[in-house]
Design an enzyme around this catalytic site. Structure first.
Site, PDB file in Angstrom:
ATOM      1  N   GLY A 184       3.831   4.786   6.076  1.00  0.00           N
ATOM      2  CA  GLY A 184       2.759   4.301   4.906  1.00  0.00           C
ATOM      3  C   GLY A 184       3.045   2.780   4.839  1.00  0.00           C
ATOM      4  O   GLY A 184       3.227   1.756   5.751  1.00  0.00           O
ATOM      5  N   SER A 185       2.692   2.602   3.570  1.00  0.00           N
ATOM      6  CA  SER A 185       2.824   1.164   3.197  1.00  0.00           C
ATOM      7  C   SER A 185       4.015   0.230   3.354  1.00  0.00           C
ATOM      8  O   SER A 185       3.726  -1.107   3.144  1.00  0.00           O
ATOM      9  CB  SER A 185       2.133   0.874   1.506  1.00  0.00           C
ATOM     10  OG  SER A 185       0.813   1.379   1.787  1.00  0.00           O
TER      11      SER A 185
END
Length: 489
Positions: free
Chosen positions: A218-219
């Site tokens: 993810g981020s």
């Protein structure tokens, strides 16, 4: 000698010669193979004929041995806080062999390794008590406790590293198991072991999620993408505006737009503001502008696509894929086929914290004989240089903004500089399952940067809308960092 007797004598001589050849073949050529054959019960009997050496944390054993009356075996393994330490120690079982540190250092722990020859020889002449040697780990007991208790009933993992040396300080995985429950060789041990297998327990408590499970990062991966932008000269000022339209359309698609989470100021946002707000559009476009080859090269400097990261327990390979342009843009924000272990993402934070130098992660400081004499000492090793020092300082600066006034404020520690990045990664087809909550971070004091952490929450009872790295994972990372800081006072 008449002819028939001579033939008999020659024949008998050939038989003796064949026997001698066979004996020498078995003893010297096949000796190691037969010795290590899993069906050779004498190996197991020898392994448990004396107290097993210990696995040491902070100068204290987290393992032990006790006498047993189960058949040929005199001793069996015991564990202290087995569930907490299982991701580090692994297990040693009379019936089911061993794994992880117990397996990799079995010769030392069981006292059969050639490195213990001098100690064994002294015991032979002095009549000293026989027992195996010890494995001294790099783990921090306070950090491990903070990680394990922080994960609680959630399914997830924590990895913490000393950025300056690569020493692993915490390695927690939940749900976990107690190796003591099947250390023996009885029906009860077999029942306990079988109950833990995946077919009987879908939560896989024996899976070491910190080392052996990969997730979309993810981020948190945007730290790598920002690093790639600086290292390749796409941008050099983290406070200057980027060329990032809103909305951003994925390349080579018929108008598919990359979405941001919420109404956040991402149009032409600087790297600092883009990381602070976690702008998918900015980092997806950076990945697309750089292209797959450059993105993959930068990820590999951090340890991705390396199938042989040994701690000495081997970690699963983290993957930055070879992909087409739209998929590469998604991989740049930690989605698509991008996969990472918690250890890998701790390595990312560690390299940034250590001025761009990534140290090889390890969790065995030294091996020692039963008299505590060191017989093998680990030397920290540089693994790679993902970032130039000046670029590492820039990434530190924007990661610290994330914690000071961005999505990572739950990781703030009074009087300590903390850098971090949150992540909420999609999970399941069309994102139908609860997302993964991530947080990576480091803590910096006047004395240095003693710890970098990665936390992932794979499964939680939290409502879907409340699942976010800043809410679930950051508080755990904070507790782990505080524990290490306390140990370093």
């Amino acid at each position: 000698m008449n002819k028939p007797l001579r033939r008999v004598a020659i024949f008998c001589g050939l038989l003796v010669l064949a026997l001698l050849i066979r004996v020498n073949w078995v003893q010297f050529v096949q000796g190691d193979e037969l010795k290590n054959d899993p069906h050779n019960r004498r190996v197991a009997i020898e392994r448990y004929s004396m107290p097993r050496g210990n696995i040491i944390v902070d100068g204290k054993p987290v393992t032990g041995s006790t006498t047993t009356d189960s058949g040929d075996f005199k001793y069996k393994r015991t564990y202290k806080n087995g569930k907490m330490w299982a991701p580090v120690t692994g297990y040693a079982s009379q019936a089911f062999d061993a794994n992880q540190l117990e397996k990799l250092n079995d010769g030392i722990l069981s006292g059969t390794d050639d490195k213990l020859f001098f100690s064994r020889t002294v015991d032979m002449f002095t009549g000293g008590n026989k027992r195996g040697g010890n494995v001294v780990t790099t783990l921090d007991a306070k950090a491990q406790k903070a990680a394990f208790e922080g994960l609680g009933g959630n399914k997830g993992a924590v990895a913490a590293i000393n950025p300056e040396t690569g020493a692993i300080l915490a390695l927690a995985s939940t749900p976990s198991y107690d190796p003591s429950t099947f250390a023996g060789n009885t029906d009860k041990d077999a029942e306990a072991y079988n109950a833990l297998q995946k077919k009987n327990d879908p939560d896989e408590p024996m899976l070491n999620r910190a080392l052996r499970q990969t997730y979309p990062p993810g981020s948190t991966f945007k730290v790598v993408t920002a690093s790639a932008a600086l290292e390749n000269g796409l941008y050099d000022d983290v406070d200057a505006k980027t060329r990032s339209p809103l909305p951003y359309t994925l390349p080579d698609t018929s108008g598919i737009e990359l979405k941001n989470e919420g109404n956040i100021p991402c149009e032409n946002a600087s790297l600092r503001e883009a990381l602070r707000w976690s702008c998918n559009t900015v980092f997806g476009k950076i990945s697309a502008d750089l292209g797959n080859k450059k993105m993959k090269a930068e990820a590999e400097k951090f340890g991705f696509n390396d199938p042989e990261i040994d701690t000495p327990v081997r970690a699963a390979e983290s993957i930055y894929p070879t992909d087409n342009r739209p998929q590469n843009a998604m991989a740049g924000i930690g989605q698509a086929s991008n996969r990472a272990t918690p250890l890998q993402m701790a390595m990312v934070a560690s390299a940034v914290a250590n001025g761009g130098k990534l140290m090889k992660p390890y969790m065995v400081e030294q091996l020692e004989d039963k008299n505590l004499n060191a017989i093998q000492q680990h030397t920290p090793q540089v693994m790679s240089h993902p970032l130039a020092p000046e670029n590492a300082q820039k990434i530190q600066s924007i990661m610290e903004t994330v914690v000071e006034k961005g999505t990572g404020t739950n990781a703030r520690i009074p009087g300590v500089t903390v850098g971090g990045k949150t992540g909420t990664a999609q999970h399941g087809e069309n994102n139908k399952d609860n997302p993964y909550a991530w947080f990576i971070s480091y803590a910096k004091t006047a004395k240095g940067i003693p710890v970098a952490v990665a936390v992932v929450i794979e499964g939680s009872d939290t409502l879907r809308d409340d699942i976010a790295g800043g809410k679930l994972a950051a508080p755990i990372a904070k507790k782990v960092m505080e524990a290490v800081l306390e140990s370093n006072k």
